[in-house]
Scaffold this active site. Structure first.
Site, short mmCIF file in Angstrom:
data_model
loop_
_atom_site.label_atom_id
_atom_site.label_comp_id
_atom_site.label_asym_id
_atom_site.label_seq_id
_atom_site.Cartn_x
_atom_site.Cartn_y
_atom_site.Cartn_z
N ASP A 9 37.48 14.82 -15.66
CA ASP A 9 37.56 14.51 -14.24
C ASP A 9 38.10 13.08 -14.18
O ASP A 9 37.99 12.33 -15.17
CB ASP A 9 36.16 14.59 -13.62
CG ASP A 9 36.13 14.12 -12.19
OD1 ASP A 9 36.99 14.55 -11.40
OD2 ASP A 9 35.25 13.30 -11.86
N ARG A 10 38.66 12.67 -13.08
CA ARG A 10 39.19 11.31 -12.98
C ARG A 10 38.19 10.36 -12.34
O ARG A 10 37.56 9.55 -13.02
CB ARG A 10 40.52 11.31 -12.20
CG ARG A 10 41.30 10.00 -12.38
CD ARG A 10 42.52 9.93 -11.48
NE ARG A 10 42.11 9.54 -10.13
CZ ARG A 10 42.92 9.53 -9.08
NH1 ARG A 10 44.18 9.90 -9.20
NH2 ARG A 10 42.48 9.16 -7.90
N ASP A 11 38.02 10.46 -11.02
CA ASP A 11 37.20 9.49 -10.28
C ASP A 11 35.72 9.65 -10.60
O ASP A 11 35.15 10.72 -10.43
CB ASP A 11 37.45 9.64 -8.79
CG ASP A 11 38.93 9.45 -8.43
OD1 ASP A 11 39.57 8.58 -9.05
OD2 ASP A 11 39.44 10.19 -7.58
N ASP A 17 34.55 5.06 -9.32
CA ASP A 17 34.88 5.86 -8.14
C ASP A 17 35.09 4.97 -6.93
O ASP A 17 34.17 4.32 -6.46
CB ASP A 17 33.77 6.88 -7.87
CG ASP A 17 34.19 7.94 -6.87
OD1 ASP A 17 35.36 7.93 -6.43
OD2 ASP A 17 33.35 8.79 -6.53
N THR A 51 41.62 16.73 -11.32
CA THR A 51 41.01 15.91 -10.28
C THR A 51 41.28 16.46 -8.89
O THR A 51 42.41 16.84 -8.57
CB THR A 51 41.52 14.44 -10.39
OG1 THR A 51 40.96 13.65 -9.34
CG2 THR A 51 43.02 14.32 -10.36
N ASN A 52 40.22 16.52 -8.08
CA ASN A 52 40.37 16.87 -6.67
C ASN A 52 40.91 15.64 -5.94
O ASN A 52 40.36 14.55 -6.10
CB ASN A 52 39.02 17.25 -6.06
CG ASN A 52 38.50 18.59 -6.52
OD1 ASN A 52 39.24 19.42 -7.02
ND2 ASN A 52 37.21 18.81 -6.35
N CYS A 90 44.29 18.71 -7.30
CA CYS A 90 44.26 19.61 -6.16
C CYS A 90 44.42 18.78 -4.89
O CYS A 90 43.56 17.95 -4.59
CB CYS A 90 42.94 20.38 -6.12
SG CYS A 90 42.79 21.36 -4.60
N ASP A 134 31.61 13.92 -13.78
CA ASP A 134 30.42 13.25 -13.25
C ASP A 134 29.70 14.05 -12.17
O ASP A 134 28.71 13.58 -11.62
CB ASP A 134 30.77 11.86 -12.72
CG ASP A 134 31.66 11.91 -11.49
OD1 ASP A 134 32.54 12.79 -11.42
OD2 ASP A 134 31.47 11.08 -10.60
#
Length: 170
Positions: A9-11, A17, A51-52, A90, A134
């Site tokens: 995941d990114r953030d 975040d 990542t969303n 996304c 996360d």
């Protein structure tokens, strides 16, 4: 022979975040993130970010801003002998204001679309791969794609990755 991957995941996982992050000036790596990526690179894993990015649907920034940030991330990683092999994001959200992106989709986590696309495009063995994220939606997306999901609790990300791989190999 299929590849193995560590999906991130990114953030909140790779970076601190910041809501609707799209500007490199606001980007801060989490502790151990660069080391985690370099470790994965040197241990035979593809590194793939999923990542969303609902800020696109919400009209806060466009897809070009996301691409610029991802290019910047890889340029920073290159300074440390590391790289991300692919980025999937996304841009959709049902509460968006940009009509092209305002919809339910199969790629927004916890749906597995981004992972399934990467698995197909990079010939990845889901059973030999894992996702570090996360949030519970990250772990659910992993499960929905047949990939082991690992909840990152904070702290040193490289330690988390090493522990997850070690546990998986036992």
């Amino acid at each position: 022979m299929p590849n193995k991957a560590i999906f991130f995941d990114r953030d909140g996982t790779l970076n601190v975040d910041v809501h609707y992050l799209h500007d490199p000036e606001q980007f801060v790596w989490v502790d151990g993130a660069i080391d985690a990526i370099r470790w994965a690179n040197t241990h035979g894993y593809l590194v793939i970010v999923v990542t969303n990015q609902s800020g696109i649907a919400r009209g806060y920034y466009d897809e070009a801003a996301v691409q610029r940030l991802h290019d910047w991330m890889n340029a920073e990683l290159a300074k440390h002998g590391a790289h991300i092999d692919a980025f999937y994001y996304c841009p959709h959200h049902t509460e968006g204001i940009v009509p092209a992106y305002t919809k339910a989709c199969a790629c927004r986590k916890p749906a597995p679309g981004m992972l399934l696309r990467a698995i197909a495009e990079y010939d990845i063995d889901p059973a030999a791969s894992l996702l570090i994220g996360d949030g519970e939606h990250d772990v659910a997306a992993a499960a929905n794609a047949g990939v082991k999901g690992v909840l990152y609790p904070g702290g040193n990300l490289c330690d988390c990755v090493r522990d997850a791989v070690k546990t998986e190999q036992q």
